[in-house]
Design an enzyme around this catalytic site. Structure first.
Site, short mmCIF file in Angstrom:
data_model
loop_
_atom_site.label_atom_id
_atom_site.label_comp_id
_atom_site.label_asym_id
_atom_site.label_seq_id
_atom_site.Cartn_x
_atom_site.Cartn_y
_atom_site.Cartn_z
N THR A 8 0.06 -48.86 -15.69
CA THR A 8 0.29 -47.22 -16.00
C THR A 8 1.77 -47.24 -16.18
OG1 THR A 8 0.08 -45.42 -14.87
CG2 THR A 8 0.93 -46.85 -13.51
N ASP A 69 -8.59 -46.88 -12.59
CA ASP A 69 -9.08 -45.67 -13.38
C ASP A 69 -9.45 -44.72 -12.30
OD1 ASP A 69 -9.42 -44.60 -15.79
OD2 ASP A 69 -11.53 -44.67 -15.78
P1 IMP Z 1 -6.38 -42.22 -14.58
O1 IMP Z 1 -7.24 -42.59 -15.63
O2 IMP Z 1 -6.44 -43.04 -13.54
O3 IMP Z 1 -5.02 -41.99 -15.21
O4 IMP Z 1 -7.06 -40.71 -14.26
C1 IMP Z 1 -7.69 -39.87 -15.17
C2 IMP Z 1 -7.13 -38.46 -14.54
O5 IMP Z 1 -7.54 -38.13 -13.40
C3 IMP Z 1 -5.70 -38.04 -14.87
O6 IMP Z 1 -5.15 -37.86 -16.17
C4 IMP Z 1 -5.69 -37.07 -13.88
O7 IMP Z 1 -5.95 -35.71 -14.70
C5 IMP Z 1 -6.69 -37.22 -12.83
N1 IMP Z 1 -6.06 -37.95 -11.88
C6 IMP Z 1 -6.15 -39.20 -11.43
N2 IMP Z 1 -5.55 -39.46 -10.24
C7 IMP Z 1 -5.19 -38.35 -9.81
C8 IMP Z 1 -4.50 -37.71 -8.63
O8 IMP Z 1 -4.33 -38.64 -7.71
N3 IMP Z 1 -4.35 -36.41 -8.37
C9 IMP Z 1 -4.96 -35.55 -9.34
N4 IMP Z 1 -5.45 -36.07 -10.33
C10 IMP Z 1 -5.72 -37.45 -10.71
#
Ligand code: IMP
Length: 196
Positions: A8, A69
């Site tokens: 990330t 994810d």
């Molecule tokens: P990612 O694929 O893990 O980056 O997460 C996908 C989406 O989920 C992100 O763009 C955020 O909108 C949401 N998200 C992931 N983790 C969190 C968190 O800890 N708090 C709030 N939204 C989250």
């Protein structure tokens, strides 16, 4: 000190995960290892995306690494936005637009139950391992708080009366989906060290 490559470049995620890992590990980002492009996540499940991101990084860098994810799963929306959480409203990571769409889709809904679910895929010595973390809670009706990112201003975890966006990193990490998955990862890594 052990170095761990984490898939990330999101500064909030890095800070959260580094805080859980503690001083024993230094996190490296894709950028630190010369990977500048966005890492593809085109799979239909959180498990598939975490795995895809970790394999992509491993191929580009040759290093052991892990990827996470996360999806917000809302009961009244049959689990949406789920794996589409990042691109719920638009093609980009537009947190404000995602939050507006979520509130619109929940207008008038009595059931506001939701959960965050994180899946971590770890690639280590040629093997893949998975870890999951879940936090249950509810979606409130107005964005509240300025900390964190994503859906944090709309989510109150069970047992609290504040959103994730009203918490410090330490407070969020006490219960959050990602911290729970990372603690499982850390326990696993410590266990392996013990075996060597
Ligand atoms: P990612 O694929 O893990 O980056 O997460 C996908 C989406 O989920 C992100 O763009 C955020 O909108 C949401 N998200 C992931 N983790 C969190 C968190 O800890 N708090 C709030 N939204 C989250």
């Amino acid at each position: 000190m052990a170095e761990l490559l984490f898939a990330t470049n999101n500064a909030h995620k890095l800070a959260e995960v580094q805080a859980v890992l503690g001083d024993g590990y230094t996190l490296l980002t894709p950028r630190d290892c010369g990977v500048e492009e966005e890492i593809p996540e085109t799979q239909p499940t959180l498990e598939g995306n975490a795995s895809q991101k970790a394999h992509y990084l491993r191929e580009r860098t040759g290093r052991d690494c892990f990827a996470d994810d996360t999806g917000l799963e809302v009961e009244a929306l049959n689990g949406a936005p789920g794996v589409h959480s990042a691109r719920y409203a638009t093609d980009g990571h537009d947190f404000a637009a995602n939050n507006r769409l979520l509130l619109k889709n929940l207008e008038g809904a009595e059931n506001r139950r939701a959960r965050f679910r994180t899946v971590i895929a770890l690639l280590l010595d040629g093997e893949e391992y998975r870890f999951e973390g879940i936090v249950e809670g509810r979606i409130i009706e107005h964005e509240t708080g300025h900390e964190g990112f994503g859906y944090d201003p709309l989510f109150i975890p069970d047992g609290y009366d504040r959103t994730f966006a009203q918490m410090t990193t330490e407070e969020k990490n006490a219960v959050s989906h990602r911290a729970r998955a990372v603690r499982k990862l850390v326990e696993f890594l410590h266990g392996r060290k013990g075996l060597k």
